[in-house]
Design an enzyme around this catalytic site. Structure first.
Site, PDB file in Angstrom:
ATOM      1  N   SER A  18      -7.678 -12.029   6.892  1.00  0.00           N
ATOM      2  CA  SER A  18      -6.792 -11.373   5.924  1.00  0.00           C
ATOM      3  C   SER A  18      -5.332 -11.517   6.338  1.00  0.00           C
ATOM      4  O   SER A  18      -4.466 -11.762   5.495  1.00  0.00           O
ATOM      5  CB  SER A  18      -7.128  -9.887   5.784  1.00  0.00           C
ATOM      6  OG  SER A  18      -8.338  -9.739   5.114  1.00  0.00           O
ATOM      7  N   ASP A  60      -8.941  -7.978  11.370  1.00  0.00           N
ATOM      8  CA  ASP A  60      -9.248  -8.957  10.319  1.00  0.00           C
ATOM      9  C   ASP A  60      -8.203 -10.085  10.261  1.00  0.00           C
ATOM     10  O   ASP A  60      -7.257 -10.052   9.461  1.00  0.00           O
ATOM     11  CB  ASP A  60      -9.351  -8.211   8.986  1.00  0.00           C
ATOM     12  CG  ASP A  60      -9.827  -9.089   7.857  1.00  0.00           C
ATOM     13  OD1 ASP A  60      -9.929 -10.318   8.058  1.00  0.00           O
ATOM     14  OD2 ASP A  60     -10.079  -8.566   6.759  1.00  0.00           O
ATOM     15  N   TYR A 113     -17.159 -10.717  -1.525  1.00  0.00           N
ATOM     16  CA  TYR A 113     -16.773 -12.113  -1.739  1.00  0.00           C
ATOM     17  C   TYR A 113     -17.326 -12.616  -3.077  1.00  0.00           C
ATOM     18  O   TYR A 113     -18.317 -12.088  -3.594  1.00  0.00           O
ATOM     19  CB  TYR A 113     -17.360 -13.006  -0.635  1.00  0.00           C
ATOM     20  CG  TYR A 113     -16.654 -12.889   0.686  1.00  0.00           C
ATOM     21  CD1 TYR A 113     -15.379 -13.410   0.865  1.00  0.00           C
ATOM     22  CD2 TYR A 113     -17.264 -12.272   1.770  1.00  0.00           C
ATOM     23  CE1 TYR A 113     -14.739 -13.320   2.090  1.00  0.00           C
ATOM     24  CE2 TYR A 113     -16.632 -12.173   2.998  1.00  0.00           C
ATOM     25  CZ  TYR A 113     -15.365 -12.702   3.147  1.00  0.00           C
ATOM     26  OH  TYR A 113     -14.727 -12.610   4.348  1.00  0.00           O
ATOM     27  N   ARG A 149     -16.007  -7.290   7.192  1.00  0.00           N
ATOM     28  CA  ARG A 149     -14.921  -6.652   6.445  1.00  0.00           C
ATOM     29  C   ARG A 149     -15.247  -5.182   6.237  1.00  0.00           C
ATOM     30  O   ARG A 149     -15.428  -4.721   5.120  1.00  0.00           O
ATOM     31  CB  ARG A 149     -14.692  -7.415   5.169  1.00  0.00           C
ATOM     32  CG  ARG A 149     -13.928  -8.666   5.559  1.00  0.00           C
ATOM     33  CD  ARG A 149     -13.564  -9.552   4.490  1.00  0.00           C
ATOM     34  NE  ARG A 149     -12.320 -10.227   4.842  1.00  0.00           N
ATOM     35  CZ  ARG A 149     -11.750 -11.124   4.092  1.00  0.00           C
ATOM     36  NH1 ARG A 149     -12.274 -11.452   2.952  1.00  0.00           N
ATOM     37  NH2 ARG A 149     -10.642 -11.708   4.477  1.00  0.00           N
ATOM     38  N   GLN A 194     -11.019  -3.463  10.224  1.00  0.00           N
ATOM     39  CA  GLN A 194      -9.836  -3.867   9.447  1.00  0.00           C
ATOM     40  C   GLN A 194      -8.660  -4.308  10.338  1.00  0.00           C
ATOM     41  O   GLN A 194      -7.985  -5.281  10.029  1.00  0.00           O
ATOM     42  CB  GLN A 194      -9.383  -2.705   8.567  1.00  0.00           C
ATOM     43  CG  GLN A 194      -9.141  -3.140   7.153  1.00  0.00           C
ATOM     44  CD  GLN A 194      -9.093  -1.975   6.177  1.00  0.00           C
ATOM     45  OE1 GLN A 194      -9.196  -0.819   6.570  1.00  0.00           O
ATOM     46  NE2 GLN A 194      -8.939  -2.286   4.918  1.00  0.00           N
TER      47      GLN A 194
END
Ligand code: NAD
Length: 391
Positions: free
Chosen positions: A139, A136, A235, A128, A133
């Site tokens: 996500s 990802d 996380y 991450r 990005q």
């Protein structure tokens, strides 16, 4: 280099790994796309659209596996725990595989992929970081699941979400609680807000308070010691059972005050914590709805049955798995974009780059040369460190 897109075979799965729109982007990077007939049909992308964009439609699934250097999937063996294993016999040593492989919870599947000699990359392991990005996929799918979760709850509630002032009186807005305000939770808050509900949200990571408030929801503060709740990657950290017991005790009243509860609380590589007990469900008004987005990981509600909807004392408890598949057009569009970024970083001059050259390749490479090479996954699966490390 040829990238192959088989049709997804997990029961009910409607997404596809690549959409027609990304075919020219991949061609620019020297990647040719071949698809199985009907691969994108359930997501709203007919074969003709792929052909228009320059992809080849091959006669059948086995032709795709035979011709492709890299196979791209949504749910590969591991994440597809129903019939994903059947693809392994279509694969050959040295062939590449990219998809959701659920490597932290399916040790046996990971070993089987390794034994097939396949070089597999798990999208769950994409770091991450800012550079990663655009790749990802976790996500992307979490956003869609958060959105869809709200629609499911709104549909199942015997009430409306918004406040309405009518000649027949005033309707009070529904109250929705979101437990776990990560990517899915924040999207659920935003969606429920658009529908007019009154929203509160709770997360073990105090860092999300501002994000929750900026979306117009109330942040539920529990008098719990949560300083050490977040790891370096952002996380949640696993807490001990005493912490979870205290959390349940404190959350009880808040849960009872709400009409809809959406839970998304998970900790990477661990079973989801139980945050809503059977007793807490008893305290809710009949007609209330719980949607447990953590169902696939064991569930945040004690009464959740993964893949099912149960009604307990008038309270509906939904444990959907694979919610993102219910929005297949946009889920595929986002996933295809994620994979395109991943592939164009992975392949340079017609060759897969070595893992040492790039942190994204190193972190996602799961199996190679007949071995599970990912250090993090080996650790989680209780395997000794590899002699030549791939991660
Ligand atoms: P996740 O799916 O792992 O977990 C969902 C949420 O549940 C998290 O917010 C977590 O804190 C929460 N949770 C866990 N245990 C809980 C408990 N006992 N009680 C209440 N809540 C609990 O998380 P995610 O959605 O993948 O996001 C994790 C973090 O990563 C977020 O901060 C997110 O913004 C961040 N993120 C960063 C990037 C990036 O920088 N590229 C990309 C995606 C996500």
């Amino acid at each position: 280099m040829i990238v192959g897109v088989p049709k997804e075979i997990y029961p009910g799965e409607r997404r596809v790994a690549l959409t027609p729109a990304v075919v020219p982007l991949l061609a620019k990077a020297g990647l040719e796309v071949v698809i199985e007939p009907g691969a994108g049909a359930a997501a709203g992308y007919p074969d003709a659209q792929y052909q228009e964009k320059g992809a080849k439609v091959l006669p059948d699934r086995s032709a795709v596996f035979a011709q492709a250097d890299i196979i791209v999937q949504v749910l590969s063996h591991g994440a597809n725990d129903k019939n994903g294993a059947s693809d392994l016999k279509l694969m050959r040593r040295g062939q590449g595989l990219i998809g959701f492989l659920r490597p932290l919870s399916s040790a046996q599947a990971v070993q089987e992929i390794a034994q097939a000699g396949v070089s597999s990359f798990s999208v769950e392991l994409i770091p991450r970081t800012t550079r990663a990005q655009s790749m990802d996929a976790l996500s992307s799918m979490a956003s869609i699941a958060g959105y869809k979760a709200v629609l499911e709850v709104a549909n199942a509630l015997p009430r409306m979400f918004p406040m309405m002032t009518t000649a027949a009186g005033t309707i009070t807005p529904s109250k929705v609680l979101v437990i776990g305000a990560g990517v899915a939770g924040l999207q659920a808050i935003a969606t429920a807000k658009r529908l007019g509900a009154v929203i509160s949200a709770y997360d073990v990571r105090p860092a999300v308070k501002e994000q929750v408030q900026s979306l117009g929801a109330r942040f539920v503060e529990l008098p719990l010691e949560t300083q050490d709740a977040q790891d370096a990657r952002g996380y949640a950290k696993a807490q001990d059972e005493a912490f979870y017991a205290k959390q349940r005790e404190l959350l009880g009243r808040t849960v009872a005050e709400n009409d809809g509860v959406i839970t998304t609380a998970v900790v990477p590589g661990k079973k989801a914590p139980v945050l809503v007990t059977a007793d807490m469900v008893k305290g809710m008004a009949p007609g209330s709805v719980i949607l447990d987005l953590a169902a696939e990981r064991g569930g945040n509600c004690e009464l959740t049955r993964p893949g099912e909807t149960v009604v307990e004392r008038g309270v509906t408890i939904m444990g959907p798995i694979n919610l993102a598949s219910g929005v297949p057009y946009h889920a595929s569009q986002m996933y295809a974009r994620n994979l395109t970024s991943f592939l164009t970083n992975l392949v340079k001059d017609g060759k897969v780059r070595p893992p040492e050259s790039d942190d994204i390749i190193r972190d996602t490479l799961l199996t190679q040369g007949g071995e599970v090479v990912n250090v993090r996954v080996r650790e989680m699966l209780g395997m000794p460190k590899p002699v030549a490390s791939g991660s």
